[in-house]
Scaffold this motif. Structure first.
Motif, PDB file in Angstrom:
ATOM      1  N   THR A   1       6.041   8.147  -4.502  1.00  0.00           N
ATOM      2  CA  THR A   1       4.620   7.822  -4.467  1.00  0.00           C
ATOM      3  C   THR A   1       4.492   6.359  -4.077  1.00  0.00           C
ATOM      4  O   THR A   1       5.151   5.498  -4.652  1.00  0.00           O
ATOM      5  CB  THR A   1       3.962   8.050  -5.845  1.00  0.00           C
ATOM      6  OG1 THR A   1       4.097   9.424  -6.197  1.00  0.00           O
ATOM      7  CG2 THR A   1       2.488   7.687  -5.803  1.00  0.00           C
ATOM      8  N   TYR A   2       3.654   6.098  -3.078  1.00  0.00           N
ATOM      9  CA  TYR A   2       3.432   4.734  -2.609  1.00  0.00           C
ATOM     10  C   TYR A   2       2.000   4.332  -2.903  1.00  0.00           C
ATOM     11  O   TYR A   2       1.065   5.030  -2.527  1.00  0.00           O
ATOM     12  CB  TYR A   2       3.700   4.614  -1.106  1.00  0.00           C
ATOM     13  CG  TYR A   2       5.102   4.976  -0.711  1.00  0.00           C
ATOM     14  CD1 TYR A   2       6.123   4.030  -0.792  1.00  0.00           C
ATOM     15  CD2 TYR A   2       5.408   6.260  -0.275  1.00  0.00           C
ATOM     16  CE1 TYR A   2       7.425   4.364  -0.433  1.00  0.00           C
ATOM     17  CE2 TYR A   2       6.701   6.601   0.074  1.00  0.00           C
ATOM     18  CZ  TYR A   2       7.698   5.646   0.006  1.00  0.00           C
ATOM     19  OH  TYR A   2       8.975   5.979   0.346  1.00  0.00           O
ATOM     20  N   SER A   3       1.846   3.199  -3.548  1.00  0.00           N
ATOM     21  CA  SER A   3       0.528   2.638  -3.803  1.00  0.00           C
ATOM     22  C   SER A   3       0.365   1.442  -2.863  1.00  0.00           C
ATOM     23  O   SER A   3       1.086   0.456  -2.970  1.00  0.00           O
ATOM     24  CB  SER A   3       0.418   2.198  -5.261  1.00  0.00           C
ATOM     25  OG  SER A   3      -0.845   1.617  -5.478  1.00  0.00           O
ATOM     26  N   ILE A   4      -0.572   1.561  -1.934  1.00  0.00           N
ATOM     27  CA  ILE A   4      -0.749   0.551  -0.886  1.00  0.00           C
ATOM     28  C   ILE A   4      -2.155  -0.011  -0.964  1.00  0.00           C
ATOM     29  O   ILE A   4      -3.133   0.737  -1.045  1.00  0.00           O
ATOM     30  CB  ILE A   4      -0.520   1.163   0.515  1.00  0.00           C
ATOM     31  CG1 ILE A   4       0.855   1.824   0.590  1.00  0.00           C
ATOM     32  CG2 ILE A   4      -0.695   0.111   1.598  1.00  0.00           C
ATOM     33  CD1 ILE A   4       1.042   2.705   1.806  1.00  0.00           C
ATOM     34  N   THR A   5      -2.256  -1.333  -0.942  1.00  0.00           N
ATOM     35  CA  THR A   5      -3.553  -1.996  -0.839  1.00  0.00           C
ATOM     36  C   THR A   5      -3.480  -2.945   0.350  1.00  0.00           C
ATOM     37  O   THR A   5      -2.667  -3.871   0.355  1.00  0.00           O
ATOM     38  CB  THR A   5      -3.903  -2.773  -2.112  1.00  0.00           C
ATOM     39  OG1 THR A   5      -3.910  -1.865  -3.215  1.00  0.00           O
ATOM     40  CG2 THR A   5      -5.276  -3.419  -1.994  1.00  0.00           C
ATOM     41  N   ALA A   6      -4.286  -2.686   1.361  1.00  0.00           N
ATOM     42  CA  ALA A   6      -4.297  -3.520   2.563  1.00  0.00           C
ATOM     43  C   ALA A   6      -5.573  -4.348   2.602  1.00  0.00           C
ATOM     44  O   ALA A   6      -6.657  -3.850   2.308  1.00  0.00           O
ATOM     45  CB  ALA A   6      -4.190  -2.658   3.817  1.00  0.00           C
TER      46      ALA A   6
END
Length: 129
Positions: free
Chosen positions: A21-26
């Motif tokens: 699971t990847y949690s990404i905030t751009a």
């Protein structure tokens, strides 16, 4: 219409790729400039536009921060409005950087609903403008 200004986006994303699971905030920000014109006939309005954005920022992926290089996004499009029924056909082409092999094409059909209906006096007045 000429437009220019500063813009920013904050995009939180969660990607599930079993078993990870990847949690990404751009976060991206930069300037944008554009122009839009309009040519009206009795029943149609043609409104071509061009928008250019130069964006850079960062992305946080599971707690690790990565810098995002500056990207130039160019958008060219047109809106065609059938004025009596307030129906709009829109199309645009978007390209990120000049050397990019990738382009995005977007076509939409929409209806502008206004209270009172098509035959009301307000819509008749709008047709005269």
């Amino acid at each position: 219409i000429l437009l220019a200004g500063y813009m920013w986006t904050l995009t939180p994303i969660t990607v599930y790729a079993d078993p990870y699971t990847y949690s990404i905030t751009a976060y991206m920000s930069g300037i944008q400039v554009g122009i839009q014109g309009c040519i009206k006939t009795e029943y149609l309005a043609f409104s071509p536009f061009f928008l250019m954005q130069s964006l850079s920022g960062s992305a946080d992926v599971n707690g690790t921060t990565y810098d995002l290089d500056t990207q130039t996004v160019k958008t060219l499009g047109i809106d065609i409005v059938f004025r009596p029924l307030s129906i709009t056909l829109s199309g645009l082409m978007q390209q990120v950087d000049q050397n990019s092999k990738y382009r995005t094409y977007f076509i939409s059909l929409s209806y502008d609903f206004r209270f009172g209906g098509i035959g009301d006096s307000d819509s008749n007045e709008r047709m005269k403008k």
